[in-house]
Design a protein around this motif. Structure first.
Motif, PDB file in Angstrom:
ATOM      1  N   THR B  47       0.833  -1.186   0.000  1.00 56.36           N
ATOM      2  CA  THR B  47       0.000   0.000   0.000  1.00 56.36           C
ATOM      3  C   THR B  47       0.869   1.237   0.000  1.00 56.36           C
ATOM      4  N   TYR B  48       0.284   2.380  -0.381  1.00 53.55           N
ATOM      5  CA  TYR B  48       1.033   3.618  -0.247  1.00 53.55           C
ATOM      6  C   TYR B  48       0.115   4.800   0.008  1.00 53.55           C
ATOM      7  N   LEU B  61      -3.197  -7.687   0.192  1.00 56.22           N
ATOM      8  CA  LEU B  61      -3.548  -7.318   1.554  1.00 56.22           C
ATOM      9  C   LEU B  61      -4.971  -7.771   1.865  1.00 56.22           C
ATOM     10  N   SER B  62      -5.058  -8.780   2.745  1.00 53.67           N
ATOM     11  CA  SER B  62      -6.392  -9.230   3.141  1.00 53.67           C
ATOM     12  C   SER B  62      -7.002  -8.231   4.110  1.00 53.67           C
ATOM     13  N   GLU B  78      -1.066  -2.613  10.788  1.00 56.41           N
ATOM     14  CA  GLU B  78      -1.569  -3.569  11.764  1.00 56.41           C
ATOM     15  C   GLU B  78      -1.985  -4.844  11.054  1.00 56.41           C
ATOM     16  N   ILE B  79      -1.610  -5.960  11.639  1.00 54.78           N
ATOM     17  CA  ILE B  79      -2.050  -7.262  11.150  1.00 54.78           C
ATOM     18  C   ILE B  79      -2.848  -7.917  12.264  1.00 54.78           C
ATOM     19  N   GLN B  80      -4.082  -8.225  11.986  1.00 51.53           N
ATOM     20  CA  GLN B  80      -4.934  -8.876  12.988  1.00 51.53           C
ATOM     21  C   GLN B  80      -4.952 -10.382  12.748  1.00 51.53           C
ATOM     22  N   GLY B  85       1.699 -17.661   7.495  1.00 50.86           N
ATOM     23  CA  GLY B  85       2.042 -17.106   6.188  1.00 50.86           C
ATOM     24  C   GLY B  85       2.325 -15.611   6.199  1.00 50.86           C
ATOM     25  N   ASP B  86       2.032 -14.960   7.318  1.00 47.93           N
ATOM     26  CA  ASP B  86       2.338 -13.528   7.433  1.00 47.93           C
ATOM     27  C   ASP B  86       3.805 -13.291   7.780  1.00 47.93           C
TER      28      ASP B  86
END
Lengths: 112, 116
Positions: B47-48, B61-62, B78-80, B85-86
């Motif tokens: 993303t940008y 990006l899920s 943030e990754i929830q 695999g992340d």
């Protein structure tokens, strides 16, 4: 969809000789290209760029060539030095977007 | 040091936990980027932002991923509910595309995520 391809995963060159790293792209809208160098455990660092209005750009030991008809660019390093040993990435973008798509990289090893 | 800084440099977490990464760009840069890099691959665009506006979000990006850049300065990713695999290096970069800037990306040293 791999828009930027670096088909040689690795390259070994003797110190003092020329290193040639290649990059191909498929997106015909790309008109600005960057080369980056990456050492382990560090972020990529900018090396040199080229716009599609040129076919060559030179900065010291580094020269980038662009062949638009072949959708191909190459980075020449002359003379190669052991400190040049790193992974090199090329990246392309479309004018005005500044959204860069990177290739998978080529690991260069310069042998002393 | 006035380069791009990222924090933390390394994060180990258990699957299912949330993680947040922070990026402080070069102060006058208007663009901020997030990339992800896995072993043997090049940086993948995530993303940008231009100032505080998110311009594009990759289909990579899920919905578990969210990025913000409040006030157009620092950014958080943030990754929830992390998954194995992340696990990757998350790279932040900034650039200047105004005032004569040529848009080259300046990268931070990355935040390495390991999900157990």
């Amino acid at each position: 969809d791999q828009q930027v391809k670096q088909n040689s995963p690795s390259l070994s060159v003797q110190e003092g000789r020329i290193s040639i790293l290649n990059c191909d792209y498929t997106n015909s809208m790309f008109d600005y290209f960057l080369w980056y160098k990456k050492y382990p455990a560090e972020g990529p660092t900018f090396l040199i760029s080229i716009s599609s209005i040129k076919d060559k750009n030179e900065d010291g030991r580094f020269t980038v060539f662009l062949n638009k008809s072949a959708k191909h660019l190459s980075l020449h390093i002359v003379p190669s030095q052991p400190g040049d040993s790193a992974v090199y990435f090329c990246a392309g973008s479309t004018s005005g977007t500044y959204k860069y798509i990177f290739g998978t990289g080529t690991r260069l090893k310069v042998l002393a | 040091d006035t380069g791009v800084s990222q924090d933390p440099r390394h994060k180990i977490t258990k699957r299912g936990q949330n993680v947040t990464f922070r990026c402080d760009p070069i102060s006058e840069h208007n663009r901020l980027y997030w990339y992800r890099q896995t072993l043997g691959q090049g940086p993948e665009f995530l993303t940008y932002f231009q100032n505080e506006a998110q311009l594009e979000k990759s289909r990579l990006l899920s919905d578990r991923f969210s990025a913000e850049r409040p006030k157009g300065s620092f950014s958080t990713l943030e990754i929830q509910r992390t998954e194995q695999g992340d696990s990757a290096m998350y790279l932040c970069a900034s650039s200047l595309t105004t005032l004569g800037g040529t848009g080259e990306l300046f990268f931070g040293e990355g935040s390495r995520l390991t999900v157990l």
